[in-house]
Write an enzyme that holds these catalytic residues in place. Structure first.
Site, short mmCIF file in Angstrom:
data_model
loop_
_atom_site.label_atom_id
_atom_site.label_comp_id
_atom_site.label_asym_id
_atom_site.label_seq_id
_atom_site.Cartn_x
_atom_site.Cartn_y
_atom_site.Cartn_z
N TYR A 56 0.84 -1.20 0.00
CA TYR A 56 0.00 0.00 0.00
C TYR A 56 0.87 1.25 0.00
O TYR A 56 1.37 1.69 1.04
CB TYR A 56 -0.93 0.01 1.21
CG TYR A 56 -1.99 -1.06 1.20
CD1 TYR A 56 -2.35 -1.72 0.03
CD2 TYR A 56 -2.64 -1.42 2.38
CE1 TYR A 56 -3.33 -2.71 0.05
CE2 TYR A 56 -3.62 -2.40 2.40
CZ TYR A 56 -3.96 -3.04 1.24
OH TYR A 56 -4.92 -4.02 1.24
N SER A 210 -13.74 -3.35 1.71
CA SER A 210 -14.68 -2.60 0.85
C SER A 210 -16.12 -2.83 1.30
O SER A 210 -17.01 -3.11 0.47
CB SER A 210 -14.51 -3.00 -0.62
OG SER A 210 -13.24 -2.66 -1.09
N PRO A 211 -16.43 -2.69 2.60
CA PRO A 211 -17.78 -3.00 3.09
C PRO A 211 -18.84 -2.01 2.63
O PRO A 211 -20.04 -2.28 2.78
CB PRO A 211 -17.61 -2.97 4.61
CG PRO A 211 -16.49 -2.02 4.84
CD PRO A 211 -15.54 -2.26 3.70
N GLY A 215 -17.00 2.99 -0.81
CA GLY A 215 -17.61 4.25 -0.40
C GLY A 215 -18.92 4.55 -1.07
O GLY A 215 -19.66 5.44 -0.62
N PHE A 216 -19.27 3.82 -2.13
CA PHE A 216 -20.48 4.13 -2.88
C PHE A 216 -21.73 4.07 -1.99
O PHE A 216 -22.64 4.91 -2.11
CB PHE A 216 -20.65 3.16 -4.06
CG PHE A 216 -21.86 3.44 -4.89
CD1 PHE A 216 -21.83 4.40 -5.89
CD2 PHE A 216 -23.06 2.77 -4.65
CE1 PHE A 216 -22.96 4.69 -6.64
CE2 PHE A 216 -24.19 3.05 -5.40
CZ PHE A 216 -24.14 4.01 -6.39
N SER A 218 -22.19 4.85 0.95
CA SER A 218 -22.37 5.98 1.87
C SER A 218 -23.39 6.97 1.33
O SER A 218 -23.90 7.81 2.07
CB SER A 218 -21.04 6.70 2.10
OG SER A 218 -20.61 7.36 0.91
N GLY A 222 -22.13 11.32 -6.52
CA GLY A 222 -23.09 11.54 -7.59
C GLY A 222 -22.40 11.64 -8.93
O GLY A 222 -21.18 11.44 -9.05
#
Length: 333
Positions: A56, A210-211, A215-216, A218, A222
């Site tokens: 990372y 990626s829970p 981030g989508f 949340s 848009g």
């Protein structure tokens, strides 16, 4: 913060912190001072489980994240668990944003990786050491044998597998008991639910990365969202396309409506849903923002009944949904 047990005896906070995005895949690395403060805040708010990996970072600073954690978490080392990973590097010759992964889990590579990770993390042991991806050229039994040796030597205390299937898990566990798998899991990525009976049979935990579908879920993104270009994987993830935003409106409405009824945010509901499904699931959402960190960790306080979870599952089964990012491509050595 509630605690959960992964495997036989690895005690961690019910929600961990995925640290990748501080240094990798979500635009240029974040400010070190700010991230050091964020990591301290996480400990203060009850998070005891921190996830990183040797890869990372950036091409110029490939181990940035481990070094960040090694410095920032050193004062708290005796009361937290650190997970890191071995076994891949990026194909830096690729022109793509999301560069292919090259697996390499040869025993000598694993040992060299661990020694360097220990130095960067400022510690004498890793609490949970994952094979980042399966190496088709190295039998998983051989990898598990190395893990057993490292546990005997005290350099790691537990080990796990990332993005693993049932056969791999069983073969690995037969050689050296696996504490946890770390697989992609969210309301938009449920394909690993088929592993739940296996994990229960073998007493293995499930760490969900990626829970919130990067981030989508949340609900904060848009069609006008602009990502960080060549260093931001979200710029090429299918769920963030303009078409996908339209396709996922019913999903976002379900999240918003249910979250409102539970006095929670959509992000919190996404995390609470998986926490309430199984007692051995530990999500590791990532963030760079103090308010988002607090929001995510407080998801552990959101309670859903079995009936509410089942209703959400049934809705997810029938709702139209876009494709979701499923991981980086693999390239052979």
């Amino acid at each position: 913060m509630q605690e959960r047990i992964l495997g036989k005896d690895l005690k961690v906070s019910a929600i961990g912190l995925g640290c990748m995005g501080m240094s990798h895949a979500y635009g240029p690395p974040a400010d070190k001072k700010e991230m050091t403060e964020l990591l301290a805040q996480a400990v203060d708010e009850g998070c005891t489980f921190f996830d990183t990996a040797e890869v990372y970072g950036t091409p110029d600073h490939p181990h940035d994240n481990e070094e960040l954690l090694g410095h920032a978490l050193k004062p708290y080392r005796n009361k937290i668990a650190i997970a890191t990973k071995f076994g891949i590097h990026f194909d830096q010759t690729s022109p793509t944003v999301n560069k292919p992964l090259v697996p390499d889990s040869r025993p000598q590579v694993i040992r060299a990786s661990l020694e360097q990770s220990l130095k960067r993390l400022n510690t004498d042991h890793v609490d949970l050491y994952y094979q980042h991806r399966l190496d088709p050229e190295v039998p998983i039994e051989e990898v598990a044998g190395v893990m057993a040796d490292l546990i005997r030597e005290g350099k790691i205390t537990h080990w796990g597998l990332s993005e693993a299937d049932e056969s791999t898990i069983r073969r690995a566990h037969a050689v050296c008991p696996v504490t946890a798998i770390q697989n992609r899991y969210s309301m938009m990525a449920r394909w690993y639910e088929a592993l739940f009976p296996v994990l229960e049979e073998l007493n293995i935990g499930f760490v969900a990365f990626s829970p919130m579908a990067n981030g989508f879920l949340s609900g904060k993104y848009g069609k006008d969202t602009v990502f960080g270009g060549a260093q931001d994987y979200r710029s090429v993830m299918p769920q963030f396309s303009a078409e996908a935003i339209d396709q996922n409106q019913q999903l976002l409405a379900l999240l918003n409506d249910t979250a409102t009824r539970k006095n929670a945010t959509p992000a919190q509901l996404s995390l609470a849903w998986m926490l309430c499904k199984k007692p051995y699931i530990v999500p590791i959402p990532g963030t760079r923002k103090p308010d988002r960190l607090t929001e995510n960790l407080k998801a552990a306080d959101v309670s859903l009944t079995a009936q509410e979870v089942a209703a959400l599952d049934a809705a997810l089964d029938r709702l139209p949904m876009s494709q979701v990012f499923g991981g980086s491509p693999m390239k052979q050595k």
